[in-house]
Design a protein around this motif. Structure first.
Motif, PDB file in Angstrom:
ATOM      1  N   PRO A 134     -23.990  -3.907  58.442  1.00  0.00           N
ATOM      2  CA  PRO A 134     -24.996  -3.742  57.390  1.00  0.00           C
ATOM      3  C   PRO A 134     -25.975  -4.906  57.253  1.00  0.00           C
ATOM      4  CG  PRO A 134     -22.881  -4.248  56.416  1.00  0.00           C
ATOM      5  CD  PRO A 134     -22.639  -4.059  57.890  1.00  0.00           C
ATOM      6  N   SER A 135     -25.698  -6.052  57.849  1.00  0.00           N
ATOM      7  CA  SER A 135     -26.598  -7.221  57.836  1.00  0.00           C
ATOM      8  C   SER A 135     -27.047  -7.589  56.426  1.00  0.00           C
ATOM      9  CB  SER A 135     -27.822  -6.968  58.729  1.00  0.00           C
ATOM     10  OG  SER A 135     -27.422  -6.720  60.047  1.00  0.00           O
ATOM     11  N   THR A 136     -26.080  -7.793  55.547  1.00  0.00           N
ATOM     12  CA  THR A 136     -26.386  -8.097  54.148  1.00  0.00           C
ATOM     13  C   THR A 136     -25.265  -8.920  53.525  1.00  0.00           C
ATOM     14  OG1 THR A 136     -27.027  -7.118  52.022  1.00  0.00           O
ATOM     15  CG2 THR A 136     -25.294  -5.996  53.247  1.00  0.00           C
ATOM     16  N   THR A 137     -25.587  -9.588  52.424  1.00  0.00           N
ATOM     17  CA  THR A 137     -24.563 -10.208  51.577  1.00  0.00           C
ATOM     18  C   THR A 137     -24.557  -9.546  50.203  1.00  0.00           C
ATOM     19  OG1 THR A 137     -26.111 -11.963  50.963  1.00  0.00           O
ATOM     20  CG2 THR A 137     -24.571 -12.438  52.782  1.00  0.00           C
ATOM     21  N   SER A 138     -25.212  -8.386  50.106  1.00  0.00           N
ATOM     22  CA  SER A 138     -25.156  -7.575  48.885  1.00  0.00           C
ATOM     23  C   SER A 138     -23.960  -6.635  48.968  1.00  0.00           C
ATOM     24  CB  SER A 138     -26.437  -6.744  48.744  1.00  0.00           C
ATOM     25  OG  SER A 138     -27.561  -7.573  48.598  1.00  0.00           O
ATOM     26  N   GLN A 139     -23.540  -6.102  47.841  1.00  0.00           N
ATOM     27  CA  GLN A 139     -22.416  -5.177  47.819  1.00  0.00           C
ATOM     28  C   GLN A 139     -22.715  -3.953  48.685  1.00  0.00           C
ATOM     29  OE1 GLN A 139     -19.912  -4.201  44.263  1.00  0.00           O
ATOM     30  NE2 GLN A 139     -20.909  -2.201  44.484  1.00  0.00           N
ATOM     31  N   VAL A 140     -21.747  -3.584  49.517  1.00  0.00           N
ATOM     32  CA  VAL A 140     -21.848  -2.409  50.380  1.00  0.00           C
ATOM     33  C   VAL A 140     -20.796  -1.406  49.923  1.00  0.00           C
ATOM     34  CG1 VAL A 140     -21.731  -1.542  52.746  1.00  0.00           C
ATOM     35  CG2 VAL A 140     -22.599  -3.853  52.311  1.00  0.00           C
ATOM     36  N   THR A 141     -21.212  -0.166  49.704  1.00  0.00           N
ATOM     37  CA  THR A 141     -20.298   0.897  49.296  1.00  0.00           C
ATOM     38  C   THR A 141     -20.317   1.998  50.346  1.00  0.00           C
ATOM     39  OG1 THR A 141     -20.680   0.414  46.956  1.00  0.00           O
ATOM     40  CG2 THR A 141     -19.740   2.573  47.490  1.00  0.00           C
ATOM     41  N   TYR A 142     -19.121   2.445  50.719  1.00  0.00           N
ATOM     42  CA  TYR A 142     -18.966   3.575  51.636  1.00  0.00           C
ATOM     43  C   TYR A 142     -18.268   4.697  50.881  1.00  0.00           C
ATOM     44  CZ  TYR A 142     -19.792   0.093  55.280  1.00  0.00           C
ATOM     45  OH  TYR A 142     -20.334  -0.905  56.064  1.00  0.00           O
ATOM     46  N   LYS A 143     -18.725   5.933  51.087  1.00  0.00           N
ATOM     47  CA  LYS A 143     -18.021   7.068  50.507  1.00  0.00           C
ATOM     48  C   LYS A 143     -17.959   8.189  51.527  1.00  0.00           C
ATOM     49  CE  LYS A 143     -21.930   9.194  48.010  1.00  0.00           C
ATOM     50  NZ  LYS A 143     -22.374   9.663  46.674  1.00  0.00           N
ATOM     51  N   ILE A 144     -16.913   8.990  51.408  1.00  0.00           N
ATOM     52  CA  ILE A 144     -16.657  10.082  52.351  1.00  0.00           C
ATOM     53  C   ILE A 144     -17.115  11.391  51.725  1.00  0.00           C
ATOM     54  CG2 ILE A 144     -14.930  11.225  53.787  1.00  0.00           C
ATOM     55  CD1 ILE A 144     -15.251   8.196  54.305  1.00  0.00           C
ATOM     56  N   GLN A 145     -17.829  12.186  52.523  1.00  0.00           N
ATOM     57  CA  GLN A 145     -18.281  13.497  52.078  1.00  0.00           C
ATOM     58  C   GLN A 145     -17.808  14.565  53.056  1.00  0.00           C
ATOM     59  OE1 GLN A 145     -22.617  13.202  51.610  1.00  0.00           O
ATOM     60  NE2 GLN A 145     -22.259  13.121  49.397  1.00  0.00           N
ATOM     61  N   VAL A 146     -17.729  15.791  52.546  1.00  0.00           N
ATOM     62  CA  VAL A 146     -17.328  16.945  53.357  1.00  0.00           C
ATOM     63  C   VAL A 146     -18.306  18.087  53.102  1.00  0.00           C
ATOM     64  CG1 VAL A 146     -15.722  17.853  51.592  1.00  0.00           C
ATOM     65  CG2 VAL A 146     -15.378  18.447  54.004  1.00  0.00           C
ATOM     66  N   ILE A 147     -18.462  18.947  54.094  1.00  0.00           N
ATOM     67  CA  ILE A 147     -19.251  20.163  53.957  1.00  0.00           C
ATOM     68  C   ILE A 147     -18.485  21.293  54.644  1.00  0.00           C
ATOM     69  CG2 ILE A 147     -20.593  19.753  56.072  1.00  0.00           C
ATOM     70  CD1 ILE A 147     -23.021  20.996  54.616  1.00  0.00           C
ATOM     71  N   CYS A 148     -18.461  22.460  54.020  1.00  0.00           N
ATOM     72  CA  CYS A 148     -17.816  23.627  54.618  1.00  0.00           C
ATOM     73  C   CYS A 148     -18.846  24.428  55.415  1.00  0.00           C
ATOM     74  CB  CYS A 148     -17.204  24.524  53.536  1.00  0.00           C
ATOM     75  SG  CYS A 148     -15.827  23.754  52.673  1.00  0.00           S
ATOM     76  N   GLN A 149     -18.423  24.936  56.541  1.00  0.00           N
ATOM     77  CA  GLN A 149     -19.305  25.763  57.352  1.00  0.00           C
ATOM     78  C   GLN A 149     -19.609  27.084  56.655  1.00  0.00           C
ATOM     79  OE1 GLN A 149     -17.857  26.183  61.326  1.00  0.00           O
ATOM     80  NE2 GLN A 149     -19.527  27.507  61.970  1.00  0.00           N
ATOM     81  N   SER A 150     -18.622  27.596  55.925  1.00  0.00           N
ATOM     82  CA  SER A 150     -18.791  28.840  55.170  1.00  0.00           C
ATOM     83  C   SER A 150     -18.061  28.710  53.840  1.00  0.00           C
ATOM     84  CB  SER A 150     -18.211  30.021  55.962  1.00  0.00           C
ATOM     85  OG  SER A 150     -18.084  31.156  55.133  1.00  0.00           O
ATOM     86  N   SER A 151     -18.662  29.219  52.776  1.00  0.00           N
ATOM     87  CA  SER A 151     -17.998  29.158  51.468  1.00  0.00           C
ATOM     88  C   SER A 151     -16.792  30.084  51.392  1.00  0.00           C
ATOM     89  CB  SER A 151     -18.994  29.492  50.353  1.00  0.00           C
ATOM     90  OG  SER A 151     -19.493  30.802  50.521  1.00  0.00           O
ATOM     91  N   SER A 152     -16.624  30.947  52.351  1.00  0.00           N
ATOM     92  CA  SER A 152     -15.456  31.841  52.391  1.00  0.00           C
ATOM     93  C   SER A 152     -14.215  31.136  52.941  1.00  0.00           C
ATOM     94  CB  SER A 152     -15.752  33.062  53.260  1.00  0.00           C
ATOM     95  OG  SER A 152     -16.807  33.807  52.706  1.00  0.00           O
ATOM     96  N   TYR A 153     -14.397  29.953  53.528  1.00  0.00           N
ATOM     97  CA  TYR A 153     -13.290  29.229  54.159  1.00  0.00           C
ATOM     98  C   TYR A 153     -13.276  27.798  53.630  1.00  0.00           C
ATOM     99  CZ  TYR A 153     -13.480  33.242  57.205  1.00  0.00           C
ATOM    100  OH  TYR A 153     -13.484  34.519  57.680  1.00  0.00           O
ATOM    101  N   ARG A 154     -12.402  27.532  52.671  1.00  0.00           N
ATOM    102  CA  ARG A 154     -12.436  26.247  51.977  1.00  0.00           C
ATOM    103  C   ARG A 154     -11.742  25.133  52.754  1.00  0.00           C
ATOM    104  NH1 ARG A 154      -8.401  26.833  46.803  1.00  0.00           N
ATOM    105  NH2 ARG A 154      -6.708  27.892  47.900  1.00  0.00           N
TER     106      ARG A 154
END
Length: 185
Positions: A134-154
């Motif tokens: 990240p080349s910084t000395t500021s706070q770095v936050t990572y978060k994980i996200q997910v996406i479903c290919q179809s709303s019929s299959y969770r």
């Protein structure tokens, strides 16, 4: 010994380069599900640290227990990505933990295949390891996200779709974790 990461990044274990300067971690043991076909945060899989030098690398490791997509035809899956925020400037997927920019294609960490042969038999754990700069000395936050290919299959994390309360290994609970380490650059 020198460890190379596939680009110009390397860690030299003979000197100060490569030393672990700090480690932060979070754990998620509760079952999580979504049918969202838009990117959505996986609750409790977010982590922050403040690098001590702009030359530092961040080693990010994520273990996702019993993660998969509900189905029985091996056709639909999900996507997982890491978003990064530096100093409150806003989240982006444009960093080394996700794929490269390529036309209109999304930048993701990995694609989860539809591995569940039926609603009870979800796949085993998934995970990834990556190095960010990240080349910084500021706070770095990572978060994980997910996406479903179809709303019929969770998508289901740390459990399975039917969520039965019995001793079958198919109903077992698992733990997910997100770990970030600052590595001296």
């Amino acid at each position: 010994m020198t460890i190379h990461f596939g680009d110009s990044t390397s860690i030299d274990s003979g000197g100060s380069l490569g030393k672990i300067l700090q480690t932060v971690s979070v754990f998620k043991g509760t079952r999580y599900t979504t049918t969202n076909t838009s990117w959505t945060d996986i609750a409790d899989l977010s982590i922050s640290l403040t690098p001590s030098a702009t030359s530092s690398k961040i080693l990010v490791m994520c273990s996702m227990g019993a993660a998969g997509t509900q189905q029985n035809n091996l056709d639909y899956g999900n996507g997982i990505r890491v978003l990064r925020d530096i100093g409150g400037g806003g989240y982006t997927n444009a960093h080394k933990l996700n794929g490269s920019a390529d036309g209109n294609r999304d930048r993701i960490t990995y694609k989860g295949a539809g591995w569940a042969y039926n609603n009870d038999h979800m796949p085993g754990g998934l995970g990834f390891v990556g190095v960010d700069d990240p080349s910084t000395t500021s706070q770095v936050t990572y978060k994980i996200q997910v996406i479903c290919q179809s709303s019929s299959y969770r998508f289901v994390l740390n459990g399975n779709t039917t969520d039965g309360n019995n001793a079958s290994i198919a109903q077992a609970r698992s733990m997910s974790s997100l770990i970030a380490m600052e590595v001296a650059g």
